[in-house]
Scaffold this motif. Structure first.
Motif, PDB file in Angstrom:
ATOM      1  N   VAL A   1      -3.877  -4.225  -3.553  1.00 14.30           N
ATOM      2  CA  VAL A   1      -4.524  -2.989  -3.144  1.00 14.30           C
ATOM      3  C   VAL A   1      -4.072  -2.673  -1.724  1.00 14.30           C
ATOM      4  CG1 VAL A   1      -6.737  -1.898  -2.646  1.00 14.30           C
ATOM      5  CG2 VAL A   1      -6.515  -3.407  -4.620  1.00 14.30           C
ATOM      6  N   VAL A   2      -3.650  -1.457  -1.519  1.00 15.63           N
ATOM      7  CA  VAL A   2      -3.166  -1.005  -0.217  1.00 15.63           C
ATOM      8  C   VAL A   2      -4.092   0.103   0.268  1.00 15.63           C
ATOM      9  CG1 VAL A   2      -1.229   0.103   0.964  1.00 15.63           C
ATOM     10  CG2 VAL A   2      -0.783  -1.562  -0.825  1.00 15.63           C
ATOM     11  N   ARG A   3      -4.515   0.040   1.513  1.00 16.23           N
ATOM     12  CA  ARG A   3      -5.319   1.110   2.087  1.00 16.23           C
ATOM     13  C   ARG A   3      -4.389   2.005   2.914  1.00 16.23           C
ATOM     14  NH1 ARG A   3      -4.457   0.554   7.439  1.00 16.23           N
ATOM     15  NH2 ARG A   3      -5.152  -1.354   8.410  1.00 16.23           N
ATOM     16  N   PRO A   4      -4.825   3.212   3.277  1.00 16.80           N
ATOM     17  CA  PRO A   4      -3.943   4.085   4.054  1.00 16.80           C
ATOM     18  C   PRO A   4      -3.477   3.439   5.361  1.00 16.80           C
ATOM     19  CG  PRO A   4      -5.762   5.333   3.163  1.00 16.80           C
ATOM     20  CD  PRO A   4      -6.070   3.878   2.901  1.00 16.80           C
ATOM     21  N   LEU A   5      -2.192   3.570   5.626  1.00 15.41           N
ATOM     22  CA  LEU A   5      -1.591   3.035   6.839  1.00 15.41           C
ATOM     23  C   LEU A   5      -2.206   3.661   8.084  1.00 15.41           C
ATOM     24  CD1 LEU A   5       0.797   1.303   8.030  1.00 15.41           C
ATOM     25  CD2 LEU A   5       2.146   3.414   7.942  1.00 15.41           C
ATOM     26  N   ASN A   6      -2.601   4.924   8.007  1.00 15.94           N
ATOM     27  CA  ASN A   6      -3.096   5.637   9.180  1.00 15.94           C
ATOM     28  C   ASN A   6      -4.610   5.599   9.331  1.00 15.94           C
ATOM     29  OD1 ASN A   6      -3.057   7.387   6.878  1.00 15.94           O
ATOM     30  ND2 ASN A   6      -3.199   9.169   8.211  1.00 15.94           N
ATOM     31  N   TYR A   7      -5.274   4.616   8.703  1.00 13.12           N
ATOM     32  CA  TYR A   7      -6.680   4.373   9.019  1.00 13.12           C
ATOM     33  C   TYR A   7      -6.757   3.879  10.462  1.00 13.12           C
ATOM     34  CZ  TYR A   7      -9.164   4.900   4.549  1.00 13.12           C
ATOM     35  OH  TYR A   7      -9.771   5.388   3.417  1.00 13.12           O
ATOM     36  N   PRO A   8      -7.880   4.065  11.122  1.00 10.12           N
ATOM     37  CA  PRO A   8      -7.998   3.653  12.529  1.00 10.12           C
ATOM     38  C   PRO A   8      -7.789   2.151  12.725  1.00 10.12           C
ATOM     39  CG  PRO A   8      -9.835   5.062  11.891  1.00 10.12           C
ATOM     40  CD  PRO A   8      -9.087   4.727  10.632  1.00 10.12           C
ATOM     41  N   PRO A   9      -7.361   1.744  13.928  1.00 14.24           N
ATOM     42  CA  PRO A   9      -7.213   0.311  14.222  1.00 14.24           C
ATOM     43  C   PRO A   9      -8.523  -0.427  13.953  1.00 14.24           C
ATOM     44  CG  PRO A   9      -6.312   1.633  16.009  1.00 14.24           C
ATOM     45  CD  PRO A   9      -7.010   2.584  15.072  1.00 14.24           C
ATOM     46  N   GLY A  10      -8.395  -1.637  13.442  1.00 13.17           N
ATOM     47  CA  GLY A  10      -9.575  -2.443  13.141  1.00 13.17           C
ATOM     48  C   GLY A  10     -10.049  -2.318  11.709  1.00 13.17           C
ATOM     49  N   THR A  11      -9.486  -1.367  10.946  1.00 10.44           N
ATOM     50  CA  THR A  11      -9.862  -1.222   9.541  1.00 10.44           C
ATOM     51  C   THR A  11      -9.280  -2.391   8.748  1.00 10.44           C
ATOM     52  OG1 THR A  11      -9.811   1.189   9.771  1.00 10.44           O
ATOM     53  CG2 THR A  11      -9.752   0.302   7.533  1.00 10.44           C
ATOM     54  N   PRO A  12     -10.088  -3.037   7.914  1.00 11.43           N
ATOM     55  CA  PRO A  12      -9.565  -4.165   7.122  1.00 11.43           C
ATOM     56  C   PRO A  12      -8.443  -3.731   6.179  1.00 11.43           C
ATOM     57  CG  PRO A  12     -11.967  -4.061   7.004  1.00 11.43           C
ATOM     58  CD  PRO A  12     -11.505  -2.812   7.692  1.00 11.43           C
ATOM     59  N   GLY A  13      -7.588  -4.671   5.852  1.00 12.35           N
ATOM     60  CA  GLY A  13      -6.523  -4.428   4.889  1.00 12.35           C
ATOM     61  C   GLY A  13      -5.221  -4.001   5.542  1.00 12.35           C
ATOM     62  N   LYS A  14      -4.239  -3.717   4.679  1.00 14.92           N
ATOM     63  CA  LYS A  14      -2.921  -3.303   5.139  1.00 14.92           C
ATOM     64  C   LYS A  14      -2.539  -1.985   4.485  1.00 14.92           C
ATOM     65  CE  LYS A  14       0.390  -6.356   5.299  1.00 14.92           C
ATOM     66  NZ  LYS A  14       1.333  -7.424   4.989  1.00 14.92           N
ATOM     67  N   GLY A  15      -1.767  -1.201   5.186  1.00 17.53           N
ATOM     68  CA  GLY A  15      -1.318   0.097   4.691  1.00 17.53           C
ATOM     69  C   GLY A  15       0.041   0.045   4.023  1.00 17.53           C
ATOM     70  N   PHE A  16       0.537  -1.152   3.774  1.00 23.64           N
ATOM     71  CA  PHE A  16       1.820  -1.277   3.091  1.00 23.64           C
ATOM     72  C   PHE A  16       1.856  -2.574   2.314  1.00 23.64           C
ATOM     73  CE2 PHE A  16       2.406  -3.494   7.051  1.00 23.64           C
ATOM     74  CZ  PHE A  16       3.207  -4.577   6.736  1.00 23.64           C
ATOM     75  N   TRP A  17       2.823  -2.655   1.413  1.00 23.23           N
ATOM     76  CA  TRP A  17       3.019  -3.832   0.581  1.00 23.23           C
ATOM     77  C   TRP A  17       4.516  -4.028   0.406  1.00 23.23           C
ATOM     78  CZ3 TRP A  17       4.587  -3.916  -4.800  1.00 23.23           C
ATOM     79  CH2 TRP A  17       4.446  -5.166  -5.411  1.00 23.23           C
ATOM     80  N   ARG A  18       4.973  -5.255   0.520  1.00 24.52           N
ATOM     81  CA  ARG A  18       6.396  -5.583   0.395  1.00 24.52           C
ATOM     82  C   ARG A  18       6.607  -6.407  -0.862  1.00 24.52           C
ATOM     83  NH1 ARG A  18      10.851  -6.059   3.266  1.00 24.52           N
ATOM     84  NH2 ARG A  18       9.942  -5.363   5.194  1.00 24.52           N
ATOM     85  N   LEU A  19       7.677  -6.051  -1.594  1.00 21.80           N
ATOM     86  CA  LEU A  19       8.075  -6.785  -2.787  1.00 21.80           C
ATOM     87  C   LEU A  19       9.530  -7.206  -2.614  1.00 21.80           C
ATOM     88  CD1 LEU A  19       7.580  -7.660  -5.776  1.00 21.80           C
ATOM     89  CD2 LEU A  19       8.452  -5.406  -6.421  1.00 21.80           C
ATOM     90  N   GLU A  20       9.791  -8.488  -2.824  1.00 19.04           N
ATOM     91  CA  GLU A  20      11.159  -9.029  -2.740  1.00 19.04           C
ATOM     92  C   GLU A  20      11.542  -9.537  -4.122  1.00 19.04           C
ATOM     93  OE1 GLU A  20      12.909  -9.597   0.340  1.00 19.04           O
ATOM     94  OE2 GLU A  20      11.319  -9.022   1.733  1.00 19.04           O
ATOM     95  N   VAL A  21      12.627  -9.008  -4.681  1.00 22.70           N
ATOM     96  CA  VAL A  21      13.098  -9.427  -5.996  1.00 22.70           C
ATOM     97  C   VAL A  21      14.624  -9.412  -6.002  1.00 22.70           C
ATOM     98  CG1 VAL A  21      13.184  -8.864  -8.462  1.00 22.70           C
ATOM     99  CG2 VAL A  21      11.080  -8.493  -7.193  1.00 22.70           C
ATOM    100  N   GLY A  22      15.213 -10.510  -6.427  1.00 17.10           N
ATOM    101  CA  GLY A  22      16.663 -10.572  -6.580  1.00 17.10           C
ATOM    102  C   GLY A  22      17.446 -10.221  -5.328  1.00 17.10           C
ATOM    103  N   GLY A  23      16.917 -10.597  -4.183  1.00 12.69           N
ATOM    104  CA  GLY A  23      17.616 -10.326  -2.930  1.00 12.69           C
ATOM    105  C   GLY A  23      17.440  -8.922  -2.386  1.00 12.69           C
ATOM    106  N   GLU A  24      16.645  -8.088  -3.061  1.00 11.46           N
ATOM    107  CA  GLU A  24      16.367  -6.738  -2.563  1.00 11.46           C
ATOM    108  C   GLU A  24      14.883  -6.614  -2.244  1.00 11.46           C
ATOM    109  OE1 GLU A  24      19.474  -3.620  -4.274  1.00 11.46           O
ATOM    110  OE2 GLU A  24      18.064  -4.320  -5.793  1.00 11.46           O
ATOM    111  N   SER A  25      14.571  -5.696  -1.321  1.00  8.62           N
ATOM    112  CA  SER A  25      13.181  -5.531  -0.907  1.00  8.62           C
ATOM    113  C   SER A  25      12.738  -4.082  -1.078  1.00  8.62           C
ATOM    114  CB  SER A  25      13.012  -5.950   0.551  1.00  8.62           C
ATOM    115  OG  SER A  25      13.862  -5.189   1.377  1.00  8.62           O
ATOM    116  N   LEU A  26      11.468  -3.968  -1.469  1.00  4.06           N
ATOM    117  CA  LEU A  26      10.836  -2.666  -1.614  1.00  4.06           C
ATOM    118  C   LEU A  26       9.614  -2.646  -0.716  1.00  4.06           C
ATOM    119  CD1 LEU A  26      10.354  -0.080  -3.876  1.00  4.06           C
ATOM    120  CD2 LEU A  26       8.339  -1.509  -4.106  1.00  4.06           C
ATOM    121  N   LEU A  27       9.483  -1.601   0.076  1.00  5.03           N
ATOM    122  CA  LEU A  27       8.315  -1.409   0.934  1.00  5.03           C
ATOM    123  C   LEU A  27       7.538  -0.230   0.375  1.00  5.03           C
ATOM    124  CD1 LEU A  27       6.999  -2.403   3.609  1.00  5.03           C
ATOM    125  CD2 LEU A  27       8.275  -0.576   4.752  1.00  5.03           C
ATOM    126  N   PHE A  28       6.300  -0.490  -0.065  1.00  9.84           N
ATOM    127  CA  PHE A  28       5.424   0.573  -0.549  1.00  9.84           C
ATOM    128  C   PHE A  28       4.426   0.871   0.557  1.00  9.84           C
ATOM    129  CE2 PHE A  28       1.391   1.948  -2.320  1.00  9.84           C
ATOM    130  CZ  PHE A  28       1.802   3.099  -2.984  1.00  9.84           C
TER     131      PHE A  28
END
Length: 177
Positions: A1-28
């Protein structure tokens, strides 16, 4: 679960998610717009900071915003830095899927997954009453709409971090509830 990246500082969670597969990376990344929405931090600056810190082969940005113009502005701002900018929030698929000049795929609204006969997936009675009375009506229960479910989505073809194609698709399936 990803929360908005532009929530105010101190908001729990992360606004992005990284996936690494087969030597390539995806940033959501997920950001929220500010027009007609509760005030949030600037999504343009938040994305700039993140893209300076996090490098990836592919970058997908979901923009949850009310105004199509704000979604388009973010897409043009990110053109060439993001593989795709996909808008959400209105629950109505738009017919403007395209590839921008520097290779970023864009659509204003992917659509929704939910009951076809409802209002944004809910039984229309509550939302109709809320619009008529200009407030949430007391005593009315917010319930899911019944009936066939619409499933909306986009197919992306990416090559070398840039989009080669974006195709919007949708189908109706009998509801499971």
């Amino acid at each position: 679960v990803v929360r908005p990246l532009n929530y105010p500082p101190g908001t729990p969670g992360k606004g992005f998610w990284r996936l690494e597969v087969g030597g390539e990376s995806l940033l959501f990344v997920q950001v929220m717009g500010r027009i007609f929405m509760d005030p949030l931090d600037d999504p343009f600056r938040a994305l700039d900071r993140l893209l300076e810190e996090e490098k990836a082969d592919y970058v997908l940005v979901e923009v949850h915003a009310e105004a199509t113009s704000e979604k388009m502005a973010l897409a043009h701002y990110l053109d060439g830095r993001a593989s795709a900018v996909l808008g959400t929030h209105t629950h109505v698929p738009t017919a403007d899927a395209r590839i921008l000049p520097r290779g970023t795929a864009y659509v204003s609204d992917v659509g929704m997954v939910g009951a076809e006969g409802g209002l944004q997936g809910y039984d229309p009675a509550f939302l109709v009453a809320a619009f008529r009375l200009r407030l949430p009506p007391k005593g009315l229960r917010l319930a899911y709409a019944a009936g066939p479910a619409r499933v909306s989505y986009v197919f992306l073809e990416l090559e070398g971090a840039r989009a080669k194609a974006i195709v919007h698709a949708s189908f109706v399936e009998e509801a499971l509830y």
